[in-house]
Design an enzyme around this catalytic site. Sequence first.
Site, PDB file in Angstrom:
ATOM      1  N   HIS A   1       6.853  20.488  33.531  1.00  0.00           N
ATOM      2  CA  HIS A   1       5.284  20.613  33.789  1.00  0.00           C
ATOM      3  C   HIS A   1       4.680  20.603  32.334  1.00  0.00           C
ATOM      4  O   HIS A   1       5.578  20.731  31.564  1.00  0.00           O
ATOM      5  CB  HIS A   1       4.561  21.433  34.808  1.00  0.00           C
ATOM      6  CG  HIS A   1       4.828  22.956  34.272  1.00  0.00           C
ATOM      7  ND1 HIS A   1       5.945  23.693  34.121  1.00  0.00           N
ATOM      8  CD2 HIS A   1       3.975  24.116  34.115  1.00  0.00           C
ATOM      9  CE1 HIS A   1       6.038  24.883  33.861  1.00  0.00           C
ATOM     10  NE2 HIS A   1       4.388  25.156  33.686  1.00  0.00           N
TER      11      HIS A   1
ATOM     12  N   ASP B   1       3.938  26.332  27.217  1.00  0.00           N
ATOM     13  CA  ASP B   1       5.064  27.274  26.725  1.00  0.00           C
ATOM     14  C   ASP B   1       6.117  26.198  27.144  1.00  0.00           C
ATOM     15  O   ASP B   1       7.393  26.699  26.767  1.00  0.00           O
ATOM     16  CB  ASP B   1       4.845  28.448  27.515  1.00  0.00           C
ATOM     17  CG  ASP B   1       4.570  28.575  28.964  1.00  0.00           C
ATOM     18  OD1 ASP B   1       3.977  27.495  29.487  1.00  0.00           O
ATOM     19  OD2 ASP B   1       5.533  29.180  29.818  1.00  0.00           O
TER      20      ASP B   1
ATOM     21  N   HIS C   1       2.555  22.579  30.889  1.00  0.00           N
ATOM     22  CA  HIS C   1       2.047  23.865  30.265  1.00  0.00           C
ATOM     23  C   HIS C   1       2.817  24.087  28.983  1.00  0.00           C
ATOM     24  O   HIS C   1       3.894  23.887  28.636  1.00  0.00           O
ATOM     25  CB  HIS C   1       1.926  25.173  31.067  1.00  0.00           C
ATOM     26  CG  HIS C   1       1.111  24.984  32.230  1.00  0.00           C
ATOM     27  ND1 HIS C   1       1.422  25.806  33.414  1.00  0.00           N
ATOM     28  CD2 HIS C   1       0.121  24.368  32.581  1.00  0.00           C
ATOM     29  CE1 HIS C   1       0.370  25.688  34.224  1.00  0.00           C
ATOM     30  NE2 HIS C   1      -0.334  24.602  33.959  1.00  0.00           N
TER      31      HIS C   1
HETATM   32 ZN   LIG Z   1       5.772  28.640  31.673  1.00  0.00          ZN
END
Ligand SMILES: [Zn+2]
Length: 262
Positions: free
Chosen positions: A78, A82, A80
């Site tokens: 995904h 991080d 995000h």
């Molecule tokens: Zn994460």
Amino acid sequence: MSGLRIPLDGPDGSGTDHALSLLAPNPSPMTLDGTNTWVIGRGEDVLVVDPGPDDGPHLRRVADHLRGRRVTAVLLTHGHHDHSGGAKGFAELVRAPVRALDPGHRLGDEGLADGDVLTVGGLELHVVGTPGHSFDSLCFWLPEDRAMLTGDTVLGRGTTVIAPDGDLADYLRSLDRLRATAERVGAEALLPGHGPVLPDPIGALDGYIAHRRQRLDQIRSARERGARTPAEIVEIVYADVDRSLWPVAEMSVRAQLAYLDG
Ligand SMILES: [Zn+2]
């Protein structure tokens, strides 16, 4: 499956025969030990899943670990930060495309979607669409190792949160789907985006599903006791959780209220 590796001192170096975690140095309450960057492959070609944050030493460590093997694609569970922050930089370093569900995170023409099957060194990797934690969350099934890479949909410890770009109804459907898939295919390990490898997929998914139902029940009863705002609900439902996590809990409560009232 053989060769499930679960080191005692954390996720770095954990995995299965054809999946290895290289841990990024970004620990936090949300990212647990840090982000697991997964190297998947056999022979000369590999896929790299979630290069992690834009951290030069980590990305160079992953590249060094390859020792000349070719990265055929960088994949994202995904978008995000991080997981994706270092993706384009890493992809340029190893001259590979970035494939993700969200076009904004791609490098090159190829996307990534539910039902896609990638191959690397004779291994298959099946893409399973699991929206909920975020709108663009994917899991990856590695049949050879009977292992499912779960990104942030299932973590190695604790539970995940529904991010502002996620949706709880989608998430509950995704957990049910993952559980049914894990049972059907005989999954023997979950390889999460954060935290240690989980050797009991069905048990872990049942725990996640039960936890979600329990939280929803707690929120219903907090409302029956008069709590109205997300902050008031957090004070009751998350009384046993460290206060530093209350802002995250409030995000989760908002997602649950949207589900209950939706
Ligand atoms: Zn994460």
